[in-house]
Motif scaffolding. Structure first.
Motif, PDB file in Angstrom:
ATOM      1  N   ALA A  90       0.851  -1.184   0.000  1.00  0.00           N
ATOM      2  CA  ALA A  90       0.000   0.000   0.000  1.00  0.00           C
ATOM      3  C   ALA A  90       0.882   1.227   0.000  1.00  0.00           C
ATOM      4  O   ALA A  90       1.969   1.232   0.591  1.00  0.00           O
ATOM      5  CB  ALA A  90      -0.926   0.010   1.219  1.00  0.00           C
ATOM      6  N   VAL A  91       0.416   2.265  -0.673  1.00  0.00           N
ATOM      7  CA  VAL A  91       1.185   3.497  -0.808  1.00  0.00           C
ATOM      8  C   VAL A  91       0.332   4.658  -0.335  1.00  0.00           C
ATOM      9  O   VAL A  91      -0.857   4.734  -0.655  1.00  0.00           O
ATOM     10  CB  VAL A  91       1.611   3.707  -2.280  1.00  0.00           C
ATOM     11  CG1 VAL A  91       2.312   5.038  -2.444  1.00  0.00           C
ATOM     12  CG2 VAL A  91       2.511   2.575  -2.739  1.00  0.00           C
ATOM     13  N   ASP A  92       0.918   5.549   0.421  1.00  0.00           N
ATOM     14  CA  ASP A  92       0.207   6.718   0.923  1.00  0.00           C
ATOM     15  C   ASP A  92       0.767   7.983   0.293  1.00  0.00           C
ATOM     16  O   ASP A  92       1.984   8.169   0.233  1.00  0.00           O
ATOM     17  CB  ASP A  92       0.356   6.809   2.433  1.00  0.00           C
ATOM     18  CG  ASP A  92      -0.160   8.131   2.968  1.00  0.00           C
ATOM     19  OD1 ASP A  92       0.669   8.983   3.357  1.00  0.00           O
ATOM     20  OD2 ASP A  92      -1.380   8.326   2.955  1.00  0.00           O
ATOM     21  N   ARG A  93      -0.107   8.841  -0.185  1.00  0.00           N
ATOM     22  CA  ARG A  93       0.310  10.156  -0.675  1.00  0.00           C
ATOM     23  C   ARG A  93      -0.692  11.176  -0.145  1.00  0.00           C
ATOM     24  O   ARG A  93      -1.842  11.189  -0.571  1.00  0.00           O
ATOM     25  CB  ARG A  93       0.350  10.187  -2.198  1.00  0.00           C
ATOM     26  CG  ARG A  93       0.900  11.474  -2.757  1.00  0.00           C
ATOM     27  CD  ARG A  93       1.241  11.318  -4.240  1.00  0.00           C
ATOM     28  NE  ARG A  93       1.916  12.494  -4.748  1.00  0.00           N
ATOM     29  CZ  ARG A  93       1.293  13.514  -5.339  1.00  0.00           C
ATOM     30  NH1 ARG A  93       0.009  13.475  -5.504  1.00  0.00           N
ATOM     31  NH2 ARG A  93       1.979  14.547  -5.773  1.00  0.00           N
ATOM     32  N   HIS A  94      -0.248  11.981   0.778  1.00  0.00           N
ATOM     33  CA  HIS A  94      -1.105  13.003   1.382  1.00  0.00           C
ATOM     34  C   HIS A  94      -2.409  12.398   1.906  1.00  0.00           C
ATOM     35  O   HIS A  94      -3.496  12.902   1.644  1.00  0.00           O
ATOM     36  CB  HIS A  94      -1.423  14.111   0.383  1.00  0.00           C
ATOM     37  CG  HIS A  94      -0.208  14.741  -0.225  1.00  0.00           C
ATOM     38  ND1 HIS A  94       0.973  14.908   0.447  1.00  0.00           N
ATOM     39  CD2 HIS A  94       0.022  15.223  -1.465  1.00  0.00           C
ATOM     40  CE1 HIS A  94       1.863  15.476  -0.338  1.00  0.00           C
ATOM     41  NE2 HIS A  94       1.315  15.680  -1.515  1.00  0.00           N
ATOM     42  N   ASN A  95      -2.296  11.306   2.629  1.00  0.00           N
ATOM     43  CA  ASN A  95      -3.426  10.597   3.249  1.00  0.00           C
ATOM     44  C   ASN A  95      -4.290   9.823   2.255  1.00  0.00           C
ATOM     45  O   ASN A  95      -5.295   9.244   2.650  1.00  0.00           O
ATOM     46  CB  ASN A  95      -4.325  11.555   4.038  1.00  0.00           C
ATOM     47  CG  ASN A  95      -3.616  12.114   5.249  1.00  0.00           C
ATOM     48  OD1 ASN A  95      -2.798  11.443   5.875  1.00  0.00           O
ATOM     49  ND2 ASN A  95      -3.908  13.357   5.577  1.00  0.00           N
ATOM     50  N   ASP A  96      -3.962   9.833   0.985  1.00  0.00           N
ATOM     51  CA  ASP A  96      -4.671   9.020  -0.002  1.00  0.00           C
ATOM     52  C   ASP A  96      -3.995   7.651  -0.032  1.00  0.00           C
ATOM     53  O   ASP A  96      -2.923   7.489  -0.625  1.00  0.00           O
ATOM     54  CB  ASP A  96      -4.614   9.685  -1.374  1.00  0.00           C
ATOM     55  CG  ASP A  96      -5.400   8.917  -2.420  1.00  0.00           C
ATOM     56  OD1 ASP A  96      -5.256   9.245  -3.610  1.00  0.00           O
ATOM     57  OD2 ASP A  96      -6.156   7.988  -2.057  1.00  0.00           O
ATOM     58  N   MET A  97      -4.606   6.662   0.610  1.00  0.00           N
ATOM     59  CA  MET A  97      -4.008   5.343   0.762  1.00  0.00           C
ATOM     60  C   MET A  97      -4.510   4.429  -0.356  1.00  0.00           C
ATOM     61  O   MET A  97      -5.716   4.231  -0.501  1.00  0.00           O
ATOM     62  CB  MET A  97      -4.397   4.755   2.126  1.00  0.00           C
ATOM     63  CG  MET A  97      -3.613   3.525   2.516  1.00  0.00           C
ATOM     64  SD  MET A  97      -1.937   3.878   3.034  1.00  0.00           S
ATOM     65  CE  MET A  97      -2.223   4.751   4.577  1.00  0.00           C
ATOM     66  N   ARG A  98      -3.581   3.869  -1.126  1.00  0.00           N
ATOM     67  CA  ARG A  98      -3.965   2.985  -2.225  1.00  0.00           C
ATOM     68  C   ARG A  98      -3.266   1.637  -2.041  1.00  0.00           C
ATOM     69  O   ARG A  98      -2.053   1.582  -1.795  1.00  0.00           O
ATOM     70  CB  ARG A  98      -3.557   3.571  -3.581  1.00  0.00           C
ATOM     71  CG  ARG A  98      -4.190   4.901  -3.882  1.00  0.00           C
ATOM     72  CD  ARG A  98      -5.672   4.774  -4.145  1.00  0.00           C
ATOM     73  NE  ARG A  98      -6.297   6.083  -4.304  1.00  0.00           N
ATOM     74  CZ  ARG A  98      -6.699   6.571  -5.465  1.00  0.00           C
ATOM     75  NH1 ARG A  98      -6.542   5.874  -6.576  1.00  0.00           N
ATOM     76  NH2 ARG A  98      -7.256   7.761  -5.511  1.00  0.00           N
TER      77      ARG A  98
ATOM     78  N   GLU B  59     -11.006   6.983  -2.085  1.00  0.00           N
ATOM     79  CA  GLU B  59     -11.113   6.666  -3.503  1.00  0.00           C
ATOM     80  C   GLU B  59     -12.549   6.381  -3.942  1.00  0.00           C
ATOM     81  O   GLU B  59     -12.945   6.705  -5.064  1.00  0.00           O
ATOM     82  CB  GLU B  59     -10.231   5.450  -3.805  1.00  0.00           C
ATOM     83  CG  GLU B  59     -10.109   5.084  -5.268  1.00  0.00           C
ATOM     84  CD  GLU B  59      -9.250   3.852  -5.481  1.00  0.00           C
ATOM     85  OE1 GLU B  59      -8.721   3.287  -4.492  1.00  0.00           O
ATOM     86  OE2 GLU B  59      -9.098   3.438  -6.647  1.00  0.00           O
ATOM     87  N   VAL B  60     -13.370   5.766  -3.055  1.00  0.00           N
ATOM     88  CA  VAL B  60     -14.715   5.315  -3.441  1.00  0.00           C
ATOM     89  C   VAL B  60     -15.759   5.744  -2.413  1.00  0.00           C
ATOM     90  O   VAL B  60     -16.392   4.915  -1.768  1.00  0.00           O
ATOM     91  CB  VAL B  60     -14.736   3.778  -3.643  1.00  0.00           C
ATOM     92  CG1 VAL B  60     -13.971   3.381  -4.886  1.00  0.00           C
ATOM     93  CG2 VAL B  60     -14.206   3.060  -2.414  1.00  0.00           C
ATOM     94  N   PRO B  61     -16.035   7.048  -2.243  1.00  0.00           N
ATOM     95  CA  PRO B  61     -16.933   7.499  -1.181  1.00  0.00           C
ATOM     96  C   PRO B  61     -18.431   7.466  -1.516  1.00  0.00           C
ATOM     97  O   PRO B  61     -19.261   7.562  -0.598  1.00  0.00           O
ATOM     98  CB  PRO B  61     -16.486   8.943  -0.973  1.00  0.00           C
ATOM     99  CG  PRO B  61     -16.030   9.369  -2.346  1.00  0.00           C
ATOM    100  CD  PRO B  61     -15.407   8.147  -2.968  1.00  0.00           C
ATOM    101  N   ASN B  62     -18.773   7.340  -2.809  1.00  0.00           N
ATOM    102  CA  ASN B  62     -20.184   7.476  -3.195  1.00  0.00           C
ATOM    103  C   ASN B  62     -21.054   6.400  -2.568  1.00  0.00           C
ATOM    104  O   ASN B  62     -20.748   5.212  -2.630  1.00  0.00           O
ATOM    105  CB  ASN B  62     -20.315   7.427  -4.716  1.00  0.00           C
ATOM    106  CG  ASN B  62     -19.718   8.655  -5.365  1.00  0.00           C
ATOM    107  OD1 ASN B  62     -19.460   9.660  -4.692  1.00  0.00           O
ATOM    108  ND2 ASN B  62     -19.477   8.584  -6.656  1.00  0.00           N
ATOM    109  N   GLY B  63     -22.174   6.822  -1.969  1.00  0.00           N
ATOM    110  CA  GLY B  63     -23.107   5.899  -1.335  1.00  0.00           C
ATOM    111  C   GLY B  63     -22.849   5.686   0.144  1.00  0.00           C
ATOM    112  O   GLY B  63     -23.557   4.923   0.794  1.00  0.00           O
TER     113      GLY B  63
END
Lengths: 109, 115
Positions: A90-98, B59-63
């Protein structure tokens, strides 16, 4: 957009062999994480890699980070059956965790 | 410490119903997260919070909707459930300064089916 790709997605190994799982990401990131998930279970943290060149080891697992290549590796040494699980980076960029899609590892006797 | 707890463990919803998934942590972590994991896939971030009173979309907040009135609790609300929301939902928490979260501790998950 931050994207994380792992390969391979499936890995079947024999006990005692070595192998490497790769994690590529698309943009600069703040931190990289490795997690383990057993079937039907939750996730467990393995490593947090904070900077370029970081290397961490725990037992038969060793993780490294190359921020210039946007690549992390998880190396398995002398695999044993207990390592069978799905491994996620998992990679974090400015709290966007993917998260990556995961590598399902099976270690056979 | 109980760590991160989630309730319920399983739930079946009819299309159009609403529900709240509960998440609590007793580690005094400032970061909390909600993810969904579809079969054979990685986790996708729905919402996160960097502290009480502060939430943001993933990433997927809708709903979905969230609130964070206390450090300990981070409930996830599903309004008008749809079959596409069938998934396993994980809550997680971590320490960290803003923009630099540490390792996450995950709850056991909630398996939700919408029919």
């Amino acid at each position: 957009e931050l994207k994380v790709e792992q390969n391979p997605l499936f890995l079947s190994m024999q006990e005692g062999k070595n192998y490497t799982i790769y994690c590529n990401y698309s943009t600069t990131s703040d931190r990289l994480y490795w997690y383990r998930q057993d079937p039907g279970k939750s996730l467990e943290s393995l490593f947090v890699l904070l900077s370029n060149g970081a290397v961490k080891q725990e037992g038969r697992l060793m993780a490294s980070l190359d921020t210039k290549a946007r690549l992390s590796t998880l190396h398995i040494t002398a695999a044993v059956h207990d390592l069978s699980a799905t491994y996620f980076c998992a990679v974090d960029r400015h709290n966007d965790m993917r998260f990556g899609a995961g590598t399902r590892l099976t270690v056979k006797p | 410490n109980a760590g991160v707890t989630q309730t319920p463990k399983f739930r079946i919803l009819k299309i159009g119903q609403s529900m709240t998934l509960q998440c609590a942590q007793d580690m005094n972590h400032n970061y909390m997260y909600w993810y969904r994991q579809d079969p054979g896939m990685g986790l996708k971030l729905i919402y996160y919070s960097v502290g009480a009173g502060i939430t943001d979309k993933g990433e997927v907040p809708n709903g979905y909707n969230v609130s964070r009135s206390t450090t300990e609790d981070f409930p996830l609300r599903l309004e008008l459930a749809a079959p596409s929301q069938t998934s396993v939902y994980f809550c997680a928490s971590s320490t960290g300064t803003w923009g630099y979260p540490n390792e996450q501790y995950f709850g056991p998950g909630t398996r939700l089916t919408v029919t």
